[in-house]
Design a protein around this motif. Sequence first.
Motif, PDB file in Angstrom:
ATOM      1  N   LYS A 117       0.814  -1.221   0.000  1.00 40.92           N
ATOM      2  CA  LYS A 117       0.000   0.000   0.000  1.00 40.92           C
ATOM      3  C   LYS A 117       0.847   1.269   0.000  1.00 40.92           C
ATOM      4  CE  LYS A 117      -4.126  -1.921   2.153  1.00 40.92           C
ATOM      5  NZ  LYS A 117      -5.071  -1.745   1.045  1.00 40.92           N
ATOM      6  N   ALA A 118       2.144   1.136   0.221  1.00 32.44           N
ATOM      7  CA  ALA A 118       3.004   2.327   0.216  1.00 32.44           C
ATOM      8  C   ALA A 118       3.450   2.692  -1.205  1.00 32.44           C
ATOM      9  CB  ALA A 118       4.206   2.112   1.121  1.00 32.44           C
ATOM     10  N   PHE A 119       3.061   1.920  -2.202  1.00 30.05           N
ATOM     11  CA  PHE A 119       3.361   2.299  -3.584  1.00 30.05           C
ATOM     12  C   PHE A 119       2.489   3.476  -4.003  1.00 30.05           C
ATOM     13  CE2 PHE A 119       5.295  -1.935  -4.158  1.00 30.05           C
ATOM     14  CZ  PHE A 119       6.411  -1.566  -4.880  1.00 30.05           C
ATOM     15  N   GLN A 120       3.152   4.507  -4.526  1.00 29.66           N
ATOM     16  CA  GLN A 120       2.428   5.689  -4.970  1.00 29.66           C
ATOM     17  C   GLN A 120       2.414   5.746  -6.490  1.00 29.66           C
ATOM     18  OE1 GLN A 120       1.006   8.259  -2.822  1.00 29.66           O
ATOM     19  NE2 GLN A 120       1.245   6.547  -1.398  1.00 29.66           N
ATOM     20  N   PHE A 121       1.231   5.879  -7.045  1.00 25.87           N
ATOM     21  CA  PHE A 121       1.046   5.970  -8.493  1.00 25.87           C
ATOM     22  C   PHE A 121       0.754   7.404  -8.873  1.00 25.87           C
ATOM     23  CE2 PHE A 121       0.378   1.516  -9.963  1.00 25.87           C
ATOM     24  CZ  PHE A 121       0.504   0.893  -8.741  1.00 25.87           C
ATOM     25  N   GLU A 122       0.913   7.671 -10.154  1.00 27.65           N
ATOM     26  CA  GLU A 122       0.563   9.006 -10.631  1.00 27.65           C
ATOM     27  C   GLU A 122      -0.949   9.185 -10.594  1.00 27.65           C
ATOM     28  OE1 GLU A 122       1.691   9.650 -14.663  1.00 27.65           O
ATOM     29  OE2 GLU A 122       0.557  11.534 -14.706  1.00 27.65           O
ATOM     30  N   LYS A 123      -1.662   8.160 -11.024  1.00 27.19           N
ATOM     31  CA  LYS A 123      -3.112   8.268 -11.070  1.00 27.19           C
ATOM     32  C   LYS A 123      -3.755   7.484  -9.939  1.00 27.19           C
ATOM     33  CE  LYS A 123      -3.607   9.282 -15.907  1.00 27.19           C
ATOM     34  NZ  LYS A 123      -2.217   9.064 -16.377  1.00 27.19           N
ATOM     35  N   ALA A 124      -4.695   8.160  -9.273  1.00 29.74           N
ATOM     36  CA  ALA A 124      -5.359   7.554  -8.128  1.00 29.74           C
ATOM     37  C   ALA A 124      -6.087   6.265  -8.499  1.00 29.74           C
ATOM     38  CB  ALA A 124      -6.338   8.551  -7.511  1.00 29.74           C
ATOM     39  N   LEU A 125      -6.671   6.271  -9.707  1.00 31.97           N
ATOM     40  CA  LEU A 125      -7.448   5.104 -10.131  1.00 31.97           C
ATOM     41  C   LEU A 125      -6.557   3.866 -10.286  1.00 31.97           C
ATOM     42  CD1 LEU A 125     -10.408   4.378 -10.982  1.00 31.97           C
ATOM     43  CD2 LEU A 125      -9.628   4.600 -13.324  1.00 31.97           C
ATOM     44  N   MET A 126      -5.360   4.095 -10.840  1.00 28.48           N
ATOM     45  CA  MET A 126      -4.421   2.985 -11.003  1.00 28.48           C
ATOM     46  C   MET A 126      -4.053   2.396  -9.645  1.00 28.48           C
ATOM     47  SD  MET A 126      -1.676   4.420 -13.688  1.00 28.48           S
ATOM     48  CE  MET A 126      -2.095   4.739 -15.410  1.00 28.48           C
ATOM     49  N   GLN A 127      -3.805   3.303  -8.710  1.00 25.68           N
ATOM     50  CA  GLN A 127      -3.415   2.862  -7.378  1.00 25.68           C
ATOM     51  C   GLN A 127      -4.525   2.033  -6.738  1.00 25.68           C
ATOM     52  OE1 GLN A 127      -1.356   5.912  -5.307  1.00 25.68           O
ATOM     53  NE2 GLN A 127      -1.677   4.992  -3.310  1.00 25.68           N
ATOM     54  N   GLU A 128      -5.750   2.490  -6.966  1.00 26.80           N
ATOM     55  CA  GLU A 128      -6.903   1.790  -6.422  1.00 26.80           C
ATOM     56  C   GLU A 128      -7.022   0.388  -7.029  1.00 26.80           C
ATOM     57  OE1 GLU A 128     -10.093   4.732  -6.049  1.00 26.80           O
ATOM     58  OE2 GLU A 128     -11.388   3.095  -6.733  1.00 26.80           O
ATOM     59  N   HIS A 129      -6.920   0.321  -8.343  1.00 25.61           N
ATOM     60  CA  HIS A 129      -7.016  -0.984  -9.012  1.00 25.61           C
ATOM     61  C   HIS A 129      -5.883  -1.903  -8.582  1.00 25.61           C
ATOM     62  CE1 HIS A 129      -9.587   0.633 -12.563  1.00 25.61           C
ATOM     63  NE2 HIS A 129     -10.252   0.542 -11.433  1.00 25.61           N
ATOM     64  N   PHE A 130      -4.700  -1.335  -8.519  1.00 27.26           N
ATOM     65  CA  PHE A 130      -3.509  -2.093  -8.117  1.00 27.26           C
ATOM     66  C   PHE A 130      -3.732  -2.743  -6.757  1.00 27.26           C
ATOM     67  CE2 PHE A 130       0.525  -1.799  -5.661  1.00 27.26           C
ATOM     68  CZ  PHE A 130       1.314  -2.652  -6.397  1.00 27.26           C
ATOM     69  N   ASN A 131      -4.205  -1.951  -5.805  1.00 19.99           N
ATOM     70  CA  ASN A 131      -4.378  -2.459  -4.452  1.00 19.99           C
ATOM     71  C   ASN A 131      -5.572  -3.394  -4.325  1.00 19.99           C
ATOM     72  OD1 ASN A 131      -2.331  -1.383  -2.579  1.00 19.99           O
ATOM     73  ND2 ASN A 131      -3.026   0.562  -3.398  1.00 19.99           N
ATOM     74  N   GLU A 132      -6.688  -2.971  -4.900  1.00 19.86           N
ATOM     75  CA  GLU A 132      -7.917  -3.717  -4.641  1.00 19.86           C
ATOM     76  C   GLU A 132      -8.085  -4.919  -5.558  1.00 19.86           C
ATOM     77  OE1 GLU A 132     -11.040  -0.808  -4.663  1.00 19.86           O
ATOM     78  OE2 GLU A 132     -10.086   0.211  -2.965  1.00 19.86           O
ATOM     79  N   ASN A 133      -7.779  -4.737  -6.843  1.00 20.36           N
ATOM     80  CA  ASN A 133      -8.080  -5.813  -7.777  1.00 20.36           C
ATOM     81  C   ASN A 133      -6.918  -6.759  -8.043  1.00 20.36           C
ATOM     82  OD1 ASN A 133     -10.335  -4.268  -7.907  1.00 20.36           O
ATOM     83  ND2 ASN A 133      -9.997  -3.548  -9.994  1.00 20.36           N
ATOM     84  N   TYR A 134      -5.705  -6.189  -8.146  1.00 22.65           N
ATOM     85  CA  TYR A 134      -4.596  -7.049  -8.579  1.00 22.65           C
ATOM     86  C   TYR A 134      -3.786  -7.605  -7.421  1.00 22.65           C
ATOM     87  CZ  TYR A 134      -5.858  -4.453 -12.768  1.00 22.65           C
ATOM     88  OH  TYR A 134      -6.545  -3.886 -13.780  1.00 22.65           O
ATOM     89  N   MET A 135      -3.318  -6.724  -6.560  1.00 17.85           N
ATOM     90  CA  MET A 135      -2.439  -7.174  -5.476  1.00 17.85           C
ATOM     91  C   MET A 135      -3.220  -7.627  -4.242  1.00 17.85           C
ATOM     92  SD  MET A 135       0.585  -6.861  -6.685  1.00 17.85           S
ATOM     93  CE  MET A 135       1.741  -6.794  -5.325  1.00 17.85           C
TER      94      MET A 135
END
Lengths: 138, 184
Positions: free
Chosen positions: B66-84
């Motif tokens: 969860k400490a990974f910071q993305f440029e786009k909030a949506l990417m970060q959300e998908h990364f955390n919730e759907n993929y990782m």
Amino acid sequence: MKKYLKYLVGILIVAVGTGAYMYYKPHQNIKTAKVDISLPAEAVFTAFESDEAAANTKYLDKIVAVNGTVKEVNKNEDGITTVTLDAGQDMFGVICQLDELTKHPREDFPIGQKVQFKGVCTGMLMDVVLVRCVEIID
Amino acid sequence: MKRFALLFSLLVFGFTSIQAQKYFTRDGKVTFSSDTPIEKIEAHNQKATCVLNAADGRMEFAILIKAFQFEKALMQEHFNENYMESGTYPKATFKGQISNIEAIDFSKDGNYEVTVAGDMTIHGVTQAVSTTGNILVKDGKLSADATFETKPGDYDIKIPAVVRKNIAEIVQVTVAVDLAPFNK
């Protein structure tokens, strides 16, 4: 037929608009974000140390406000400041990484000063880590 | 006699602290990037912990997803919730070994090419991995970096068909840590 087309174009514009809005959705504004849980640095550290799984469900992704004394301040080569708060432990503490997207009133914190930060709790490695932190000044 | 015991213990402790030198950081950087013709995705994590045991070359990394910071909030959300699924699997770890540890002289400045092999755990799945990297010894401190490739598929990370073309099948990971001696 023409009328039908007009509606279709209308729907398409709305769809693309919503899509673009979602795609470019900004990061949460941490400065104005509501604090979910507020507690001392020792308390959050103890919570993670005693039962990590339970603490994960309770704190992960939450906006957590922690108060404590400054133990260590670091600035890395990307200019990101990290403040470690004392959690009554010899080695470890609560790490608050200041938010990159926010302008901070100060990034200098004297060791031993009492401070309060709010940020997003990401869990525990050796320390409890909060990212996107901003100082709470009252 | 007492003084001798003190001197002896000092010697022994001094000796072991040189022998079993450990290097440590909690501010390591991990970056990954996925490059496709459609989209470039990059995320940074500034809070990796790393311990390197100079005596036997064992190396351990841990990061919070969860400490990974993305440029786009949506990417970060998908990364955390759907993929990782970072709520369920909040950490990624690596435990490995530098195979040519004896080639490194930690007491002398210099740059060394190293090979590290070990087990990487991401998304609750452990895989054996191996990569080459560099360790720079300077003024008693170390700067280590490595770049390697990883496949989300290997760690049972499912990418839905809709965005299949937006996310590379091979993700490039860059690790850079500045390690300081650690005496405890």
